[in-house]
Design an enzyme around this catalytic site. Structure first.
Site, PDB file in Angstrom:
ATOM      1  N   LEU A  26       6.187   7.248 -12.944  1.00 37.80           N
ATOM      2  CA  LEU A  26       5.364   8.349 -13.463  1.00 37.80           C
ATOM      3  C   LEU A  26       4.390   8.866 -12.416  1.00 37.80           C
ATOM      4  O   LEU A  26       3.933   8.132 -11.583  1.00 37.80           O
ATOM      5  CB  LEU A  26       4.604   7.860 -14.692  1.00 37.80           C
ATOM      6  CG  LEU A  26       5.509   7.376 -15.830  1.00 37.80           C
ATOM      7  CD1 LEU A  26       4.661   6.783 -16.942  1.00 37.80           C
ATOM      8  CD2 LEU A  26       6.358   8.524 -16.372  1.00 37.80           C
ATOM      9  N   SER A  76      -9.717   7.524   5.626  1.00 39.35           N
ATOM     10  CA  SER A  76      -9.558   6.941   6.972  1.00 39.35           C
ATOM     11  C   SER A  76     -10.599   5.879   7.300  1.00 39.35           C
ATOM     12  O   SER A  76     -10.926   5.665   8.463  1.00 39.35           O
ATOM     13  CB  SER A  76      -9.583   8.034   8.059  1.00 39.35           C
ATOM     14  OG  SER A  76      -8.626   9.000   7.753  1.00 39.35           O
ATOM     15  N   CYS A 114      -5.720   6.006  -4.940  1.00 40.70           N
ATOM     16  CA  CYS A 114      -6.450   7.219  -4.565  1.00 40.70           C
ATOM     17  C   CYS A 114      -7.818   6.865  -3.984  1.00 40.70           C
ATOM     18  O   CYS A 114      -8.546   6.047  -4.540  1.00 40.70           O
ATOM     19  CB  CYS A 114      -6.632   8.083  -5.813  1.00 40.70           C
ATOM     20  SG  CYS A 114      -7.422   9.663  -5.458  1.00 40.70           S
ATOM     21  N   ALA A 126      -8.013   1.912   1.593  1.00 43.41           N
ATOM     22  CA  ALA A 126      -6.713   1.739   0.913  1.00 43.41           C
ATOM     23  C   ALA A 126      -6.149   0.324   1.126  1.00 43.41           C
ATOM     24  O   ALA A 126      -5.744  -0.320   0.147  1.00 43.41           O
ATOM     25  CB  ALA A 126      -5.722   2.806   1.368  1.00 43.41           C
TER      26      ALA A 126
HETATM   27  S1  MYA Z   1       1.475   6.623  -3.769  1.00 39.82           S
HETATM   28  C1  MYA Z   1       0.181   7.820  -3.919  1.00 39.82           C
HETATM   29  C2  MYA Z   1      -0.852   7.627  -2.849  1.00 39.82           C
HETATM   30  N1  MYA Z   1      -1.978   8.485  -3.068  1.00 39.82           N
HETATM   31  C3  MYA Z   1      -2.156   9.665  -2.460  1.00 39.82           C
HETATM   32  O1  MYA Z   1      -1.359  10.093  -1.651  1.00 39.82           O
HETATM   33  C4  MYA Z   1      -3.396  10.433  -2.878  1.00 39.82           C
HETATM   34  C5  MYA Z   1      -4.055  11.160  -1.765  1.00 39.82           C
HETATM   35  N2  MYA Z   1      -4.377  10.259  -0.685  1.00 39.82           N
HETATM   36  C6  MYA Z   1      -5.319   9.273  -0.731  1.00 39.82           C
HETATM   37  O2  MYA Z   1      -5.989   9.064  -1.725  1.00 39.82           O
HETATM   38  C7  MYA Z   1      -5.471   8.422   0.517  1.00 39.82           C
HETATM   39  O3  MYA Z   1      -4.992   9.137   1.628  1.00 39.82           O
HETATM   40  C8  MYA Z   1      -4.741   7.052   0.414  1.00 39.82           C
HETATM   41  C9  MYA Z   1      -4.883   6.313   1.745  1.00 39.82           C
HETATM   42  C10 MYA Z   1      -5.402   6.215  -0.675  1.00 39.82           C
HETATM   43  C11 MYA Z   1      -3.255   7.223   0.116  1.00 39.82           C
HETATM   44  N3  MYA Z   1       0.870   3.658   0.063  1.00 39.82           N
HETATM   45  O4  MYA Z   1      -7.828   3.736   3.700  1.00 39.82           O
HETATM   46  P1  MYA Z   1      -7.066   4.252   4.854  1.00 39.82           P
HETATM   47  C12 MYA Z   1      -1.713   3.193   4.469  1.00 39.82           C
HETATM   48  C13 MYA Z   1       0.601   2.555   0.793  1.00 39.82           C
HETATM   49  O5  MYA Z   1      -7.810   4.388   6.130  1.00 39.82           O
HETATM   50  P2  MYA Z   1      -6.787   6.761   3.471  1.00 39.82           P
HETATM   51  C14 MYA Z   1       0.910   5.291  -4.727  1.00 39.82           C
HETATM   52  O6  MYA Z   1       0.001   5.396  -5.479  1.00 39.82           O
HETATM   53  C15 MYA Z   1      -1.514   3.737   5.874  1.00 39.82           C
HETATM   54  O7  MYA Z   1      -0.168   3.559   6.256  1.00 39.82           O
HETATM   55  N4  MYA Z   1      -0.107   2.596   1.925  1.00 39.82           N
HETATM   56  O8  MYA Z   1      -6.315   5.635   4.521  1.00 39.82           O
HETATM   57  C16 MYA Z   1       1.630   3.954  -4.544  1.00 39.82           C
HETATM   58  C17 MYA Z   1      -2.468   2.871   6.648  1.00 39.82           C
HETATM   59  O9  MYA Z   1      -1.905   1.581   6.800  1.00 39.82           O
HETATM   60  P3  MYA Z   1      -1.429   1.041   8.237  1.00 39.82           P
HETATM   61  C18 MYA Z   1      -0.558   3.784   2.348  1.00 39.82           C
HETATM   62  O10 MYA Z   1      -6.046   7.985   3.833  1.00 39.82           O
HETATM   63  C19 MYA Z   1       0.730   3.055  -3.730  1.00 39.82           C
HETATM   64  C20 MYA Z   1      -3.622   2.682   5.670  1.00 39.82           C
HETATM   65  O11 MYA Z   1      -3.111   3.003   4.373  1.00 39.82           O
HETATM   66  C21 MYA Z   1      -0.322   4.967   1.633  1.00 39.82           C
HETATM   67  O12 MYA Z   1      -8.247   6.830   3.395  1.00 39.82           O
HETATM   68  C22 MYA Z   1       1.411   1.768  -3.326  1.00 39.82           C
HETATM   69  C23 MYA Z   1      -4.789   3.593   5.974  1.00 39.82           C
HETATM   70  O13 MYA Z   1      -5.809   3.293   5.059  1.00 39.82           O
HETATM   71  C24 MYA Z   1       0.437   4.858   0.453  1.00 39.82           C
HETATM   72  N5  MYA Z   1       0.723   5.921  -0.302  1.00 39.82           N
HETATM   73  O14 MYA Z   1      -6.220   6.206   2.086  1.00 39.82           O
HETATM   74  C25 MYA Z   1       0.507   0.863  -2.528  1.00 39.82           C
HETATM   75  N6  MYA Z   1      -0.903   5.980   2.288  1.00 39.82           N
HETATM   76  O15 MYA Z   1      -2.600   1.149   9.124  1.00 39.82           O
HETATM   77  C26 MYA Z   1       1.207  -0.396  -2.019  1.00 39.82           C
HETATM   78  C27 MYA Z   1      -1.477   5.451   3.379  1.00 39.82           C
HETATM   79  O16 MYA Z   1      -0.963  -0.331   7.975  1.00 39.82           O
HETATM   80  C28 MYA Z   1       1.411  -1.400  -3.118  1.00 39.82           C
HETATM   81  N7  MYA Z   1      -1.261   4.142   3.423  1.00 39.82           N
HETATM   82  O17 MYA Z   1      -0.326   1.987   8.610  1.00 39.82           O
HETATM   83  C29 MYA Z   1       1.979  -2.700  -2.586  1.00 39.82           C
HETATM   84  C30 MYA Z   1       2.236  -3.688  -3.699  1.00 39.82           C
HETATM   85  C31 MYA Z   1       0.950  -4.319  -4.199  1.00 39.82           C
HETATM   86  C32 MYA Z   1       1.102  -5.184  -5.430  1.00 39.82           C
HETATM   87  C33 MYA Z   1       1.862  -6.462  -5.161  1.00 39.82           C
HETATM   88  C34 MYA Z   1       1.951  -7.326  -6.394  1.00 39.82           C
HETATM   89  C35 MYA Z   1       2.680  -8.559  -6.203  1.00 39.82           C
END
Ligand code: MYA
Length: 410
Positions: A410, A132, A125, A136
């Site tokens: 969850l 933007s 979040c 994230a």
């Molecule tokens: S899913 C729930 C996600 N949260 C929300 O939807 C809450 C409301 N929204 C926000 O808080 C923001 O809009 C978020 C993006 C934080 C989502 N998963 O910073 P930016 C990519 C992955 O400018 P913002 C959950 O919690 C997007 O394609 N990536 O954007 C699981 C773009 O990338 P690219 C996402 O809007 C999370 C980039 O972010 C998601 O300010 C799993 C833009 O960044 C999303 N849900 O912030 C995460 N949404 O340019 C991955 C957008 O490349 C985990 N983006 O297209 C991976 C495994 C990691 C661990 C590995 C361990 C080995």
């Protein structure tokens, strides 16, 4: 995205020894700093709660926003063996305000024939005012580094948005309980062929559950529930593998305040409900089901501000071990009775709606129990693990819809 289905299951990038993992945190934009949240500190849980309740996931029309409670977050973020380093926040350096968050919790996952340790990533979040700005991707890189430092190189996560590349996609289904309120807040509407009074009648549930031997799960049931769960989950291509401690945590630790006098079917602070069916003669646990509470804020409504939603969690029944039960309808019938009782309890506990996804064996009882298809989809992703698509909303390669996915996030 656009690639063909993978041929062999396995990792994509090999794991690295700890010393080869980047040792310094990824840099944040000027004026921000990393902060590991201490989820044992009620003040810090409240900070995560405040951030999420104002900035987390909303529906497409911005009518509803998830409102995970502080008790829920504590339950979800502290399973056995959790790492505090995986509760990662970003603060404004000057006033220490929490403006972004991401979390991971350890899980053992089986995907088809392989069992591996992974991290379940959730609650990403970024504050609405900081969107933007590519915060994230930095959070994701840093949580990946924190997982790698602890020897974890795989992850599972879900999102409503489509990213490269889902292993499965499931649809949300909704079972209306409190019709007048759901209509008031425009969660649902009276179809043209119906009246409000008739709709209320159609969705009315009984006052008490039907199944003989049904009772709340207790500590003494942990090993039997674990055994039943483990056997049952073999049915699905992807499923968590839980220890006794994990079963205890997932199904018992969120029961709320056991001491305080409570209304029937709901305790203060309760986030998870688990019921078992005990055979009175053999004392064997033959079935169990569980659901959790995840309300949503109703945005800008004059009368209602909270939609009380229950979500179907894990369940199992030993009927499945009878030869033919899957094909002669007895499995679906039993699951309808079990989840039917879950609906009755949820209604008595004050929930407005009961939600479930097209995963596990759900597709076989959703219609029977008057769930309606929602417009929301949930995509499942694996990080650094290759596997062919898993049956979710649709059947795939001879696997029935739902049965590819045995993970409830969850
Ligand atoms: S899913 C729930 C996600 N949260 C929300 O939807 C809450 C409301 N929204 C926000 O808080 C923001 O809009 C978020 C993006 C934080 C989502 N998963 O910073 P930016 C990519 C992955 O400018 P913002 C959950 O919690 C997007 O394609 N990536 O954007 C699981 C773009 O990338 P690219 C996402 O809007 C999370 C980039 O972010 C998601 O300010 C799993 C833009 O960044 C999303 N849900 O912030 C995460 N949404 O340019 C991955 C957008 O490349 C985990 N983006 O297209 C991976 C495994 C990691 C661990 C590995 C361990 C080995």
């Amino acid at each position: 995205m656009g690639e063909d289905a993978p041929l062999d299951d396995g990792y994509i990038e090999p794991s690295k020894p700890r010393e080869e993992v980047r040792q310094e945190p990824y840099p944040l934009p000027k004026d921000f700093e990393w902060s590991v949240l201490d989820i044992n500190d009620p003040k810090q849980i409240k900070e995560v709660y405040d951030l999420l309740s104002l900035n987390y996931v909303e529906d497409d029309d911005a009518s509803f926003r998830f409102q995970y409670s502080a008790e829920f977050l504590e339950w979800a973020l502290k399973p056995p063996g959790y790492y505090k380093e995986w509760h990662l926040g970003v603060r404004v350096s000057s006033n220490k305000k929490l403006v972004a968050f991401i979390s991971g919790v350890p899980v053992t996952l089986r995907v088809r024939g392989n069992v591996f340790r992974a991290s379940e990533i959730n609650y990403l979040c970024v504050h609405k005012k900081l969107r933007s700005k590519r915060l994230a991707p930095v959070l994701i890189k840093e949580i990946t580094r924190q997982c790698n430092l602890l020897g974890i190189f795989q992850a599972i996560y879900t999102a409503g948005v489509v990213l490269p590349t889902p292993v499965s996609t499931c649809r949300y289904f909704h079972r209306s309980l409190n019709i007048p309120k759901l209509i008031d807040v425009k969660f649902t509407f009276v179809p043209r062929s119906m009246t409000l009074a008739r709709m209320i009648r159609v969705f009315k549930t009984a006052a008490v559950p039907h199944l003989g031997g049904l009772r709340e799960m207790e500590e003494k049931d942990v090993s039997q529930v674990a055994e039943l769960f483990t056997r049952y989950m073999q049915r699905f291509d992807m499923a968590p593998v839980m220890t006794l401690d994990e079963v205890r945590h997932q199904f018992l630790s969120g029961r709320g305040d056991l001491e305080s006098p409570s209304e029937k079917y709901r305790r203060p602070g309760q986030v998870v409900w688990t019921y078992v069916v005990e055979n009175p003669e053999t004392r064997r646990i033959t079935d169990f089901f569980s659901f959790y509470s995840l309300p949503s804020t109703i945005i800008n409504h004059p009368k209602h501000n909270l939609l009380e939603a229950a979500y179907l969690f894990y369940y199992a029944t030993d009927v499945v071990f009878d030869a033919g039960s899957e094909h002669n309808g007895t499995l679906n019938k039993r699951l309808s009775s079990l989840v039917g009782d879950a609906l009755i309890i949820a209604n008595q506990a004050g929930f407005d709606v009961f939600n479930a996804l097209t995963l596990m064996d759900n597709v076989g009882f959703l219609e029977d129990l008057k769930f309606g298809a929602g417009d929301g989809l949930l995509n499942f992703y694996l990080y650094n693990w290759r596997t062919a698509p898993l049956a979710g909303v649709k059947a795939i390669g001879g696997v029935d819809a739902g049965k590819g996915v045995g993970v409830v996030m969850l």
